[in-house]
Design a protein around this motif. Structure first.
Motif, mmCIF file in Angstrom:
data_model
loop_
_atom_site.group_PDB
_atom_site.id
_atom_site.type_symbol
_atom_site.label_atom_id
_atom_site.label_comp_id
_atom_site.label_asym_id
_atom_site.label_seq_id
_atom_site.Cartn_x
_atom_site.Cartn_y
_atom_site.Cartn_z
ATOM 1 N N THR A 66 -6.640 -3.926 0.128
ATOM 2 C CA THR A 66 -6.356 -4.411 1.477
ATOM 3 C C THR A 66 -7.479 -5.290 2.000
ATOM 4 O O THR A 66 -7.232 -6.373 2.554
ATOM 5 C CB THR A 66 -6.130 -3.218 2.422
ATOM 6 N N ASP A 68 0.825 -1.208 0.000
ATOM 7 C CA ASP A 68 0.000 0.000 0.000
ATOM 8 C C ASP A 68 0.860 1.260 0.000
ATOM 9 O O ASP A 68 0.556 2.233 -0.697
ATOM 10 C CB ASP A 68 -0.940 0.005 1.199
ATOM 11 N N THR A 83 -3.205 10.861 -2.581
ATOM 12 C CA THR A 83 -3.772 9.912 -1.627
ATOM 13 C C THR A 83 -5.285 9.871 -1.738
ATOM 14 O O THR A 83 -5.888 8.798 -1.689
ATOM 15 C CB THR A 83 -3.342 10.276 -0.195
ATOM 16 N N GLU A 84 -5.910 11.027 -1.903
ATOM 17 C CA GLU A 84 -7.364 11.063 -2.096
ATOM 18 C C GLU A 84 -7.774 10.297 -3.350
ATOM 19 O O GLU A 84 -8.797 9.624 -3.367
ATOM 20 C CB GLU A 84 -7.854 12.507 -2.209
ATOM 21 N N GLU A 85 -6.958 10.416 -4.396
ATOM 22 C CA GLU A 85 -7.290 9.784 -5.666
ATOM 23 C C GLU A 85 -7.314 8.254 -5.581
ATOM 24 O O GLU A 85 -8.161 7.612 -6.198
ATOM 25 C CB GLU A 85 -6.294 10.228 -6.738
ATOM 26 N N ALA A 91 -7.226 6.334 -2.588
ATOM 27 C CA ALA A 91 -7.572 5.781 -1.274
ATOM 28 C C ALA A 91 -8.549 4.615 -1.387
ATOM 29 O O ALA A 91 -8.377 3.586 -0.720
ATOM 30 C CB ALA A 91 -8.141 6.873 -0.379
ATOM 31 N N LEU A 92 -9.547 4.748 -2.224
ATOM 32 C CA LEU A 92 -10.541 3.682 -2.357
ATOM 33 C C LEU A 92 -9.920 2.414 -2.954
ATOM 34 O O LEU A 92 -10.215 1.304 -2.504
ATOM 35 C CB LEU A 92 -11.711 4.155 -3.218
ATOM 36 N N VAL A 146 0.920 4.294 -2.919
ATOM 37 C CA VAL A 146 0.665 5.699 -2.586
ATOM 38 C C VAL A 146 1.864 6.566 -2.965
ATOM 39 O O VAL A 146 1.712 7.645 -3.559
ATOM 40 C CB VAL A 146 0.311 5.852 -1.093
ATOM 41 N N VAL A 206 -6.741 1.432 -2.747
ATOM 42 C CA VAL A 206 -5.874 0.832 -1.734
ATOM 43 C C VAL A 206 -6.713 0.128 -0.671
ATOM 44 O O VAL A 206 -6.391 -0.996 -0.250
ATOM 45 C CB VAL A 206 -4.952 1.904 -1.107
ATOM 46 N N LEU A 207 -7.792 0.760 -0.260
ATOM 47 C CA LEU A 207 -8.676 0.153 0.727
ATOM 48 C C LEU A 207 -9.295 -1.136 0.190
ATOM 49 O O LEU A 207 -9.343 -2.155 0.895
ATOM 50 C CB LEU A 207 -9.771 1.141 1.139
ATOM 51 N N ASN A 240 2.077 7.188 -6.686
ATOM 52 C CA ASN A 240 1.079 8.144 -7.150
ATOM 53 C C ASN A 240 1.458 9.573 -6.749
ATOM 54 O O ASN A 240 1.275 10.504 -7.527
ATOM 55 C CB ASN A 240 -0.306 7.778 -6.618
#
Length: 75
Positions: free
Chosen positions: A54, A16, A43-45, A47-48, A20, A50-51, A23
Motif C-alpha cells: 500500500t 489488500d 492477518t498478523e502474518e 500485515a507487513l 488478506v 500488505v502495508l 491468506n
C-alpha cells in the motif's frame, strides 16, 4: 479527489482485502483453524507485506496527482 484517484484508492483497498482473505482461507483449509483464530493469525502474518504494498503504491501515485494539479495551475 479526481475520478482516477478514487479508482486507485478503491483498487488498493480491494487488492489488500483479497490478499488478506486468501491468506485466511489458506489457514482454515491447510491448518484446520477456526475462522476467528485463522483471521487473527493470517492477518498478523501478512500485515507487513500488505502495508508495504500500500505504501509503495501511494508513493508512486501521489506525485502524479500533484503533477496534474500543477499543470492545471500553470495554464
Amino acid at each position: 479527489m479526481t475520478l482516477l484517484g478514487l479508482t486507485l484508492a478503491v483498487g488498493i483497498v480491494i487488492d489488500d482485502a483479497i490478499i488478506v482473505l486468501e491468506n485466511i482461507y489458506r489457514f482454515i483449509e491447510e491448518k484446520g483453524m477456526a475462522a476467528r483464530e485463522a483471521a487473527v493469525k493470517a492477518t498478523e502474518e501478512i500485515a507487513l507485506a500488505v502495508l508495504a504494498t500500500t505504501i509503495s503504491l501511494v508513493i508512486i501515485f501521489v506525485p502524479i496527482a500533484f503533477t496534474t494539479r500543477l499543470c492545471q495551475t500553470l495554464q
